[in-house]
Design a protein around this motif. Structure first.
Motif, PDB file in Angstrom:
ATOM      1  N   GLN A 396      -5.957   9.623   1.666  1.00 52.45           N
ATOM      2  CA  GLN A 396      -7.139   8.770   1.507  1.00 52.45           C
ATOM      3  C   GLN A 396      -6.932   7.412   2.164  1.00 52.45           C
ATOM      4  O   GLN A 396      -5.798   6.935   2.317  1.00 52.45           O
ATOM      5  N   HIS A 397      -8.038   6.782   2.536  1.00 51.91           N
ATOM      6  CA  HIS A 397      -8.021   5.411   3.023  1.00 51.91           C
ATOM      7  C   HIS A 397      -8.403   4.497   1.868  1.00 51.91           C
ATOM      8  O   HIS A 397      -9.479   4.653   1.277  1.00 51.91           O
ATOM      9  N   GLN A 399      -8.496   0.364   0.245  1.00 53.03           N
ATOM     10  CA  GLN A 399      -8.379  -1.072   0.488  1.00 53.03           C
ATOM     11  C   GLN A 399      -7.304  -1.641  -0.430  1.00 53.03           C
ATOM     12  O   GLN A 399      -7.240  -1.299  -1.615  1.00 53.03           O
ATOM     13  N   THR A 414      -3.773  -1.592  -4.847  1.00 52.09           N
ATOM     14  CA  THR A 414      -5.097  -1.056  -4.581  1.00 52.09           C
ATOM     15  C   THR A 414      -6.064  -1.605  -5.629  1.00 52.09           C
ATOM     16  O   THR A 414      -5.668  -2.311  -6.566  1.00 52.09           O
ATOM     17  N   THR A 441      -7.080  -2.115   5.060  1.00 50.15           N
ATOM     18  CA  THR A 441      -7.249  -0.700   4.738  1.00 50.15           C
ATOM     19  C   THR A 441      -5.973   0.050   5.088  1.00 50.15           C
ATOM     20  O   THR A 441      -5.385  -0.153   6.158  1.00 50.15           O
ATOM     21  N   VAL A 442      -5.551   0.912   4.164  1.00 44.91           N
ATOM     22  CA  VAL A 442      -4.297   1.642   4.308  1.00 44.91           C
ATOM     23  C   VAL A 442      -4.563   3.134   4.124  1.00 44.91           C
ATOM     24  O   VAL A 442      -5.374   3.539   3.286  1.00 44.91           O
ATOM     25  N   GLU A 443      -3.881   3.954   4.919  1.00 46.98           N
ATOM     26  CA  GLU A 443      -3.908   5.394   4.687  1.00 46.98           C
ATOM     27  C   GLU A 443      -2.689   5.776   3.865  1.00 46.98           C
ATOM     28  O   GLU A 443      -1.548   5.468   4.236  1.00 46.98           O
ATOM     29  N   ASP A 445       0.221   7.932   2.569  1.00 53.55           N
ATOM     30  CA  ASP A 445       0.963   9.080   3.108  1.00 53.55           C
ATOM     31  C   ASP A 445       2.054   9.584   2.175  1.00 53.55           C
ATOM     32  O   ASP A 445       2.717  10.585   2.475  1.00 53.55           O
ATOM     33  N   GLY A 454       2.056   3.789   2.154  1.00 52.04           N
ATOM     34  CA  GLY A 454       1.031   4.032   3.162  1.00 52.04           C
ATOM     35  C   GLY A 454       1.274   3.240   4.425  1.00 52.04           C
ATOM     36  O   GLY A 454       2.244   2.497   4.547  1.00 52.04           O
ATOM     37  N   VAL A 457      -4.210   1.310   8.654  1.00 56.14           N
ATOM     38  CA  VAL A 457      -5.102   2.100   9.489  1.00 56.14           C
ATOM     39  C   VAL A 457      -5.203   1.456  10.850  1.00 56.14           C
ATOM     40  O   VAL A 457      -5.417   0.243  10.985  1.00 56.14           O
TER      41      VAL A 457
END
Length: 459
Positions: A396-397, A399, A414, A441-443, A445, A454, A457
């Motif tokens: 997920q992405h 903030q 988050t 914004t972070v993905e 992982d 993460g 992005v």
């Protein structure tokens, strides 16, 4: 006929100050004159200022402004007050006048027209407003509401915002109402003014705290003043308009809490989809012995309704295991309740007696080894729920807000994480360009039991 001040039987002891300011901390000097009642008023003012991050000085040197709490009991007292105001103006220049003589503002300004503000006795909010105008509060206030081990000066990018004091509940295990009294809500416009100043000073997250946040304004009949109504739904909407994250703590699940959920579901409202609700237990009989409303089944229905309106809502709560009389059946019931509730963030305390609490006198106290065993079982259940929920966030992405950056990683949070009590999201690649307070914004992982990892992005 005037009596010399040192012969007056109504004078309070000289105020004492014992702590030195930290570097860069805004400092307020206090001169407290008059009787013990005035000294108590000074203590209340100083307590509020200290909670907002101010240091307190016993004199004018090094102070950014000075409060003179005056006495108007006798002419000699009035003269002493005017002399003290004049001395403060000469030594410092920024002077706010309060106290009994403040009921005669023309008398004061006639002698000293350069004072910044004049307020009467018990007008604490007006004193605070005047101080805010002269010296903005630090955006990292000292929060005396938190337990001693949790007290700290917050970083510049988030701040606690206390909206009320006291509590009207009479839970048997709690002595807060005895220590802090019944609910006392701050006027909504005063809360908003403080919040506006904090945001102007760089605060990007406001953590709303009180003893009972959802009861805010009940004691003042949800009064509306200067365009702001003292009701938690209205206040949340108003705070959300300031452009910072707004996070609610200590929310009791009154029916009107459901009115907050549509705001939380709106990504443009500013109100984070996050509720911190101290459920304390799941079994209705234990809740009755705690003197808390025993509606755990209805609470599960309410949780389901909240999630239907705001699927991304994060629910945090605290529980007590080993409460006097808690049976194995009641404890197992709570584990099943937690399974159904699927709370995102959970804390748990082993019951212990507190001096003055009514629960001390209840029968059938649970042995310590049983409490420990139940705590471990409860936390294992909560940890498994947390791990599964976090694993579902991989890919997920999200903030995040950056709390800290060092050589190894950037420590972030988050929307689902309150500082200190919840988990973190770590960025360990390319984090050197980040600084505390950044939002990005972070993905996700990778996920653990309580934390996420993460990457930015686009990196």
């Amino acid at each position: 006929m005037q009596n010399p001040p040192d012969l007056r039987p109504d004078l309070a002891p000289k105020a004492r100050f014992n702590e030195a300011p930290r570097p860069g901390q805004p400092t307020i000097g206090m001169v407290s004159l008059g009787c013990p009642k005035a000294l108590v008023d000074s203590e209340r003012i100083l307590t509020r200022l200290r909670a907002e991050g101010y240091a307190i000085s016993p004199d004018y040197s090094g102070a950014d402004a000075v409060i003179v709490n005056t006495c108007g009991f006798l002419d000699s007292a009035k003269a002493e007050s005017l002399d003290a105001i004049g001395e403060a103006l000469n030594e410092n220049g920024k002077v706010i006048v309060t106290g009994c003589l403040g009921a005669e503002p023309d008398y004061i300004t006639g002698a000293h027209p350069k004072v910044l503000a004049v307020t009467g006795p018990h007008q604490y909010e007006q004193v605070l407003d005047a101080v805010h105008g002269a010296v903005p509060p630090a955006p990292d206030p000292f929060v005396d509401l938190l337990p001693a081990r949790g007290i700290s000066l917050t970083p510049r990018h988030f701040s606690y915002l206390k909206i009320s004091e006291g509590c009207n509940h009479k839970c048997r295990f709690c002595i807060i109402p005895d220590m802090r009294g019944r609910l006392q809500s701050r006027p909504a416009h005063a809360v908003m003014r403080e919040a506006e100043k904090l945001v102007e000073a760089g605060v990007r997250e406001l953590l709303v705290i009180s003893q009972d946040t959802s009861a805010y304004g009940l004691d003042i009949r949800h009064a509306e003043e200067r365009g702001h109504r003292a009701h938690i739904t209205d206040l949340a909407r108003d705070l959300g308009s300031l452009g910072a994250w707004v996070r609610l703590h200590y929310v009791y699940p009154y029916p009107h809490v459901r009115d907050l959920i549509p705001l939380m579901a709106d990504p443009n409202s500013g109100l984070l989809p996050y509720l911190d609700i101290p459920f304390q237990h799941g079994h209705p009989d234990v809740l009755k012995r705690m003197a808390r409303p025993a509606a755990s089944a209805k609470t599960l229905d309410e949780i389901a309704a909240w999630r239907a309106m705001a699927p991304d809502i994060t629910l945090r709560s605290t529980f007590i295991v080993g409460y006097p009389g808690e049976t194995k059946t009641e404890f197992d019931y709570m584990l099943d309740w937690l399974d159904e509730a699927q709370l995102d963030r959970v804390g748990c305390f082993k019951y212990e007696n507190v001096a003055g609490a009514r629960s001390n006198d209840l029968p059938d106290h649970v042995p310590e080894e049983v409490k420990q065993d139940r705590w471990e079982r409860f936390m294992a259940k909560a940890q498994a729920i947390s791990e599964a929920k976090l694993q579902a966030k991989v890919g997920q992405h999200l903030q995040v807000i950056v709390d800290e950056v060092d050589e190894e990683a950037a420590t972030c949070r988050t929307m689902a994480d309150a500082p200190e009590i919840d988990g973190n999201l770590f960025i360990d690649d390319g984090h050197e360009i980040l600084k505390p307070g950044d939002m990005l914004t972070v993905e996700v992982d990778e996920a653990g039991e309580y934390d996420l990892w993460g990457r930015m992005v686009g990196s």
